[in-house]
Design a protein around this motif. Sequence first.
Motif, PDB file in Angstrom:
ATOM      1  N   VAL A   1       0.857  -1.180   0.000  1.00  0.00           N
ATOM      2  CA  VAL A   1       0.000   0.000   0.000  1.00  0.00           C
ATOM      3  C   VAL A   1       0.901   1.240   0.000  1.00  0.00           C
ATOM      4  O   VAL A   1       1.375   1.684   1.044  1.00  0.00           O
ATOM      5  N   ALA A   2       1.145   1.776  -1.188  1.00  0.00           N
ATOM      6  CA  ALA A   2       2.133   2.846  -1.375  1.00  0.00           C
ATOM      7  C   ALA A   2       1.869   4.065  -0.510  1.00  0.00           C
ATOM      8  O   ALA A   2       2.798   4.630   0.079  1.00  0.00           O
ATOM      9  N   ASP A   3       0.598   4.485  -0.396  1.00  0.00           N
ATOM     10  CA  ASP A   3       0.298   5.690   0.384  1.00  0.00           C
ATOM     11  C   ASP A   3       0.152   5.397   1.877  1.00  0.00           C
ATOM     12  O   ASP A   3      -0.193   6.281   2.649  1.00  0.00           O
TER      13      ASP A   3
ATOM     14  N   GLN B   1      10.007   6.035  -3.773  1.00  0.00           N
ATOM     15  CA  GLN B   1       9.604   5.794  -5.159  1.00  0.00           C
ATOM     16  C   GLN B   1      10.449   4.702  -5.813  1.00  0.00           C
ATOM     17  O   GLN B   1       9.919   3.859  -6.540  1.00  0.00           O
TER      18      GLN B   1
ATOM     19  N   THR C   1      -0.285  -0.802  -4.674  1.00  0.00           N
ATOM     20  CA  THR C   1      -1.647  -0.278  -4.707  1.00  0.00           C
ATOM     21  C   THR C   1      -1.765   0.908  -3.762  1.00  0.00           C
ATOM     22  O   THR C   1      -0.765   1.440  -3.299  1.00  0.00           O
ATOM     23  N   THR C   2      -2.992   1.331  -3.491  1.00  0.00           N
ATOM     24  CA  THR C   2      -3.276   2.465  -2.600  1.00  0.00           C
ATOM     25  C   THR C   2      -4.240   2.020  -1.510  1.00  0.00           C
ATOM     26  O   THR C   2      -4.831   0.939  -1.597  1.00  0.00           O
ATOM     27  N   ILE C   3      -4.424   2.882  -0.511  1.00  0.00           N
ATOM     28  CA  ILE C   3      -5.414   2.602   0.539  1.00  0.00           C
ATOM     29  C   ILE C   3      -6.780   2.408  -0.104  1.00  0.00           C
ATOM     30  O   ILE C   3      -7.498   1.458   0.192  1.00  0.00           O
ATOM     31  N   GLU C   4      -7.135   3.288  -1.023  1.00  0.00           N
ATOM     32  CA  GLU C   4      -8.432   3.195  -1.689  1.00  0.00           C
ATOM     33  C   GLU C   4      -8.545   1.879  -2.466  1.00  0.00           C
ATOM     34  O   GLU C   4      -9.589   1.230  -2.454  1.00  0.00           O
TER      35      GLU C   4
ATOM     36  N   THR D   1     -11.188   7.501   0.355  1.00  0.00           N
ATOM     37  CA  THR D   1     -10.780   7.912   1.696  1.00  0.00           C
ATOM     38  C   THR D   1     -10.977   9.405   1.846  1.00  0.00           C
ATOM     39  O   THR D   1     -10.842  10.149   0.877  1.00  0.00           O
TER      40      THR D   1
END
Length: 156
Positions: free
Chosen positions: A116-118, A129, A145-148, A155
């Motif tokens: 989860v990158a963020d 990065q 991926t992201t949180i979303e 979010t």
Amino acid sequence: MRSPGHAACSPPSRGAPSSRGTSPLPCPTAPGAPTSTSGRSRSYPRTTRSTLAGLADVAASGAPVVTRTTFGKWGPELAAATRDAGELVLAGVATDCCVISTALAAADAGRRVLVVADACAGSTAENHQRALEVMRLYAPLIEVTTIEGVLGTATP
């Protein structure tokens, strides 16, 4: 929505002890905490502190706590704690150290990993990065991926 495995990882005996006698989270002045250019420890940013506090709640809820003295947290304990999960979801500090070490070892063991990158931070923005780019090379076993993307909702 995915049903990822959840486990809180922590370094041994750092920060305030939990009911298990180990710390669920590193304290801001623990080894591995962000440091200034002078090498002295500095506090985590406010957003990171609130995220760490939320993770403490997860650890206190009875989620397995994996304590390893290595950069990578993948090993028999984490494999057992997440054995029924289809995917391992990783978030943490530092992307370019502990996160990448854990992701590569888990993928090497055949586990599908979502990073989860963020919800990660690197030693620098550039190193964050770079580590994400390296992990993208391991698709499809590792997905950045992201949180979303993990939660399937927007979010705030």
